[in-house]
Design an enzyme around this catalytic site. Structure first.
Site: not given
Ligand code: NDP
Ligand code: GDR
Length: 364
Positions: A15, A88-90, A92, A135, A137, A163, A189
């Site tokens: 994303q 950003l890779g993770a 996640s 994050t 988290e 993390k 986000h």
């Molecule tokens: P996504 O899960 O959408 O994307 C994760 C990305 O990491 C994908 O491109 C995935 O590739 C890649 N990836 C996974 N494993 C590996 C690996 N072994 N080597 C290289 N790349 C890898 O996450 P977001 O875009 O939502 O988040 C971006 C980053 O920000 C992450 O590090 C996440 O933990 C962190 N974060 C996200 C938040 C959020 O609310 N979205 C909040 C705070 C932090 P593929 O497409 O092939 O799976």
């Molecule tokens: P989070 O996001 O764990 O905060 O991590 P997620 O949307 O998975 O969960 C948020 C909250 O919702 C509750 N929940 C559920 N969650 C999921 N996925 N599926 C369900 O069916 C469900 N029902 C309730 C969860 O228990 C939780 O409390 C996200 C990721 O993007 C991380 O990589 C990032 O670091 C943090 O946000 C900030």
């Protein structure tokens, strides 16, 4: 002649990677991304940015790679010679990290160290600027609210523990070797291209499918959990801002408003003119359509986590004051944007089904 700045993004297929790529391309950057080799296409979010490899003046490039592979990271860094790196890779997904803890630690924790070491080994430590996707988290079990840069960490999942290592190794390389390295402590986000198994997208997708008769119910986990949800488009902008300052620092990025999963569900249904009332308690709580009495939401304990993060509220004052950043999109508008997008997806499926195509239904 001015040369274009080069950015290298890991997680470019995710994303944030997609939004950040668009943002940097608009700013005139040459964008390089690391994508994983997988057995099916994983570039849907960036396909619109793809350029013919034979075209001239290309400014968007993809490299095969993986955060578990040091030599690969060294080679890509050496080849690209970026000015800015966005790590950003993770792995996640917090719940999935309980199933694959070692892999999560390897990618999310050690992966960050591998990158920082590669920068040092290649002697790029004075040239390159490094952004680490930290994050909310990290705060985990509530210590104080709202959470800011000085709030103690208390991680509650293998993801958050990994993390935590990444956060501190980023600080450590900044302090030890003078690398310009920043942690963005980003709160949740979301967007229309959020992964389908995160709670917001799971909800908006289910709401659209229920509205169009493709699905009967939404099964969900902990609806009491509270998150500070912002819009991904606003959040990638501040990643870039962090790397344009005189000195590197760490910043909390959040809206300052928290909402329960339950209220998010109610808001999403109201976007398609379905009013929900809540009945019962604990695992017997149900979301019921007011007009028909139909049960549309049920709790399924399979989605509970071994340890939960109950509440997150971020205080983005430092980012506001020092970077001049503030979130633009409100939660109500974000929910609307996501539901509208999922309605379009659902309409497409209905249309294809009418045409006789069999469409797979994937739920998690
Ligand atoms: P996504 O899960 O959408 O994307 C994760 C990305 O990491 C994908 O491109 C995935 O590739 C890649 N990836 C996974 N494993 C590996 C690996 N072994 N080597 C290289 N790349 C890898 O996450 P977001 O875009 O939502 O988040 C971006 C980053 O920000 C992450 O590090 C996440 O933990 C962190 N974060 C996200 C938040 C959020 O609310 N979205 C909040 C705070 C932090 P593929 O497409 O092939 O799976
Ligand atoms: P989070 O996001 O764990 O905060 O991590 P997620 O949307 O998975 O969960 C948020 C909250 O919702 C509750 N929940 C559920 N969650 C999921 N996925 N599926 C369900 O069916 C469900 N029902 C309730 C969860 O228990 C939780 O409390 C996200 C990721 O993007 C991380 O990589 C990032 O670091 C943090 O946000 C900030």
């Amino acid at each position: 002649m001015t040369t274009k700045k080069k950015a290298l993004i890991t997680g470019i297929t995710g994303q944030d990677g997609a939004y950040l790529s668009e943002f940097l391309l608009k700013k005139g950057y040459e964008v390089h991304g690391v994508k994983r080799r997988v057995s099916s296409f994983n570039t849907q979010r960036i396909d619109h940015l793809y350029q013919d490899p034979h075209a001239n003046n290309k400014n968007f490039f993809l490299h095969y790679g993986d955060l578990t592979d040091t030599s690969n990271l060294v080679r890509i860094l050496q080849q690209v010679q970026p000015d800015e790196i966005y790590n950003l890779g993770a792995q996640s997904h917090v719940k999935v990290s309980f199933e694959v803890p070692e892999y999560t630690a390897d990618v999310d924790g050690l992966g960050t160290l591998r990158f920082l070491e590669a920068i040092r080994i290649l002697g790029m430590d004075k040239k390159v600027r490094f952004y680490q996707a930290s994050t909310s988290e990290l705060y985990g079990k509530v210590q104080e609210l709202p959470q800011d840069e000085l709030t103690p960490f208390y991680p509650r999942s293998p993801y958050a523990c990994a993390k935590l290592f990444a956060y501190w190794i980023t600080v450590n390389y900044r302090e030890s070797y003078g690398i310009y390295a920043c942690n963005g402590i980003l709160f949740n986000h979301e967007s229309p291209i959020r992964g389908e198994t995160f709670v917001t997208r799971k909800i908006t997708r289910a709401v659209a499918r229920i509205k169009l008769g493709l699905q009967e119910k939404l099964f969900i986990g902990n609806i009491d959990s509270k998150r500070d949800w912002g819009y991904a488009g606003d959040y990638v902008e501040v990643m870039w801002m962090m790397l344009q300052q005189e000195t590197a620092d760490d910043y909390v990025i959040a809206t300052g408003i928290t909402t329960t999963v339950r209220d998010f569900i109610t808001m999403a249904f109201s976007e398609v003119e379905i009013n929900i009332t809540w009945d019962g308690s604990g695992i017997n709580e149900r979301g019921i359509e007011t007009s028909s009495g139909k049960i549309l939401v049920e709790i399924d304990p399979r989605y509970f986590r071994p340890a939960e993060v109950d509440i997150l509220i971020g205080d983005p004052t430092k980012a506001k004051e020092r970077l001049g950043w503030k979130p633009k999109v409100q939660l109500q508008d974000l929910v609307k944007m996501m539901v509208e997008n999922d309605i379009l997806h659902a309409q497409k499926i209905v249309h294809l089904q009418k045409g006789g195509y069999k469409i797979e239904n994937f739920f998690e």
